[in-house]
Design a protein around this motif. Structure first.
Motif, PDB file in Angstrom:
ATOM      1  N   ALA A  16       0.836  -1.194  -0.042  1.00 56.29           N
ATOM      2  CA  ALA A  16       0.074   0.159  -0.148  1.00 56.29           C
ATOM      3  C   ALA A  16       0.829   1.207  -0.265  1.00 56.29           C
ATOM      4  N   LEU A  17       2.051   1.271   0.274  1.00 55.10           N
ATOM      5  CA  LEU A  17       2.998   2.403   0.433  1.00 55.10           C
ATOM      6  C   LEU A  17       3.882   2.262  -0.847  1.00 55.10           C
ATOM      7  N   THR A  18       4.427   0.967  -1.169  1.00 56.78           N
ATOM      8  CA  THR A  18       5.381   0.895  -2.176  1.00 56.78           C
ATOM      9  C   THR A  18       4.579   1.367  -3.658  1.00 56.78           C
ATOM     10  N   SER A  19       3.219   1.025  -3.734  1.00 56.14           N
ATOM     11  CA  SER A  19       2.446   1.292  -4.899  1.00 56.14           C
ATOM     12  C   SER A  19       2.677   3.023  -5.316  1.00 56.14           C
ATOM     13  N   PHE A  20       3.026   3.787  -4.133  1.00 54.97           N
ATOM     14  CA  PHE A  20       2.943   5.241  -4.616  1.00 54.97           C
ATOM     15  C   PHE A  20       4.356   5.491  -4.706  1.00 54.97           C
ATOM     16  N   VAL A  21       5.409   4.664  -5.132  1.00 56.32           N
ATOM     17  CA  VAL A  21       6.782   5.277  -5.188  1.00 56.32           C
ATOM     18  C   VAL A  21       7.038   6.240  -6.120  1.00 56.32           C
ATOM     19  N   ASP A  22       6.326   6.203  -7.401  1.00 56.45           N
ATOM     20  CA  ASP A  22       6.277   6.931  -8.479  1.00 56.45           C
ATOM     21  C   ASP A  22       5.489   8.383  -8.169  1.00 56.45           C
TER      22      ASP A  22
END
Length: 367
Positions: A201-207
């Motif tokens: 849920a956090l890593t999906s927003f890395v971009d």
């Protein structure tokens, strides 16, 4: 040679505020400090240099704390015992909240199941796994007390959460990285219920981390907890100057909490928790064997279970971190993630019905 090394206050070369080694530092067998410990006694790498820590009473009254107004505490059993929700004899399961844990697809259900069981074990009245269609059968077969509801994609989760009895949501473990998970996060963050975001849920927003930060800042204060490990934290936050340039882990987590408006729990041997007002806590009871697959998923469930029972985000995060570490200590070497929830009943019973002997209040960190 062979003589014991005793440090007064701090080992030479260790920064008492950040725990950093400034060039070089001695490795003491024991450190003797006064009144209260400093963050540098507990933050790495300073903790590795101090040896056994002794806090000496030199006559400073506890009342001084009202003037000092410390902004950082060391989480310990005293705080946890005072925070734990205790069920009422006149109460029922709905008084203790209903957690929704969002499951990944059929081949990645284990992480969500670990979180769901932990939420139930820590006292949530009900827990439901929101499951995509291809995972319903495996989730239903693997759970007894945890309920399973088919909720396909973000629209399905949004529909489920129209029922306001679901007062806490946890998502991230085993969800997968990508647009579908970003959409699920959007559904979870809508409304005022408590939300725990971890892992995918956090890593999906890395971009596009600012998209997540904007959504988080729009939420009511004290309703959201982020539980990254170092890698997840770095991917989201390290491009921000105020975090990249922060002198310590404590400062980095405080800056992340201010940027997001959420409580941030940065996992590790020196787990650090902060809220947007700068209040912080260090949890340092986790043994080395807690570093095992799935342990973080259990922590996510513990936080969600405590939020569902009405604890504020900062208190829930700090309490869950200590329970997580203490459960690992009780299990001992050979620990696997499944063990953590199974020792929770005996751990909670010991805290709710404590021994008569009083505990010392001199193990707190002040800042």
């Amino acid at each position: 040679d062979g003589a014991a090394v005793v440090a007064v206050d701090l080992p030479s070369g260790v920064n008492g505020t950040t725990g950093a080694v400034m060039g070089a530092a001695i490795e003491a067998d024991e450190s003797v400090t006064f009144f209260r410990a400093k963050p540098g006694h507990w933050l790495l790498p300073g903790r590795l240099h101090r040896g056994r820590l002794t806090i000496a009473d030199i006559g400073i009254p506890d009342a001084v704390l009202a003037t000092v107004q410390p902004r950082c505490i060391l989480v310990g059993p005293e705080m946890v015992r005072a925070s734990l929700p205790v069920p009422s004899l006149a109460g029922h399961k709905y008084d203790r909240g209903h957690v929704v844990v969002v499951s990944g697809g059929g081949h990645t259900t284990g992480a969500a199941r670990l979180a769901a069981r932990a939420a139930l074990r820590v006292g949530a009245g009900l827990v439901t796994l929101a499951s995509p269609a291809d995972a319903v059968a495996v989730n239903a077969a693997a759970n007894v007390a945890v309920m399973v509801r088919q909720t396909d994609a973000a629209e399905g989760l949004a529909t489920l959460l129209e029922d306001r009895r679901f007062n806490a949501v946890a998502l991230g473990p085993g969800l997968g990285v990508g647009a579908a998970t970003r959409d699920l996060v959007g559904s979870a963050l809508a409304g005022c219920r408590a939300v725990v975001l971890d892992a995918d849920a956090l890593t999906s927003f890395v971009d596009d981390p600012e998209a997540l930060f904007t959504a988080l800042r729009a939420r009511p204060p004290g309703t959201t907890v982020l539980t990254p490990h170092d890698g997840e934290f770095s991917r989201l936050f390290d491009e921000l100057p105020e975090i990249h340039e922060a002198p310590s882990k404590l400062d980095r987590v405080r800056a992340a909490a201010r940027r997001t408006g959420a409580v941030v729990l940065l996992k590790g041997a020196d787990t650090t928790i902060a809220d947007l007002d700068g209040c912080a806590a260090i949890n340092a009871n986790a043994p080395a064997h807690l570093a095992t697959a799935g342990a973080g998923d259990v922590l996510t469930g513990l936080v969600a279970g405590l939020l569902a029972q009405g604890l504020g985000a900062f208190t829930a995060a700090a309490t869950a971190a200590w329970l997580h570490g203490e459960a690992a200590r009780l299990v001992g070497p050979g620990l696997i993630a499944e063990d953590l929830s199974e020792v929770m009943p005996s751990l909670l019973a010991r805290l709710i019905e404590p021994p008569a002997a009083a505990e010392s209040a001199h193990d707190r960190v002040i800042r």
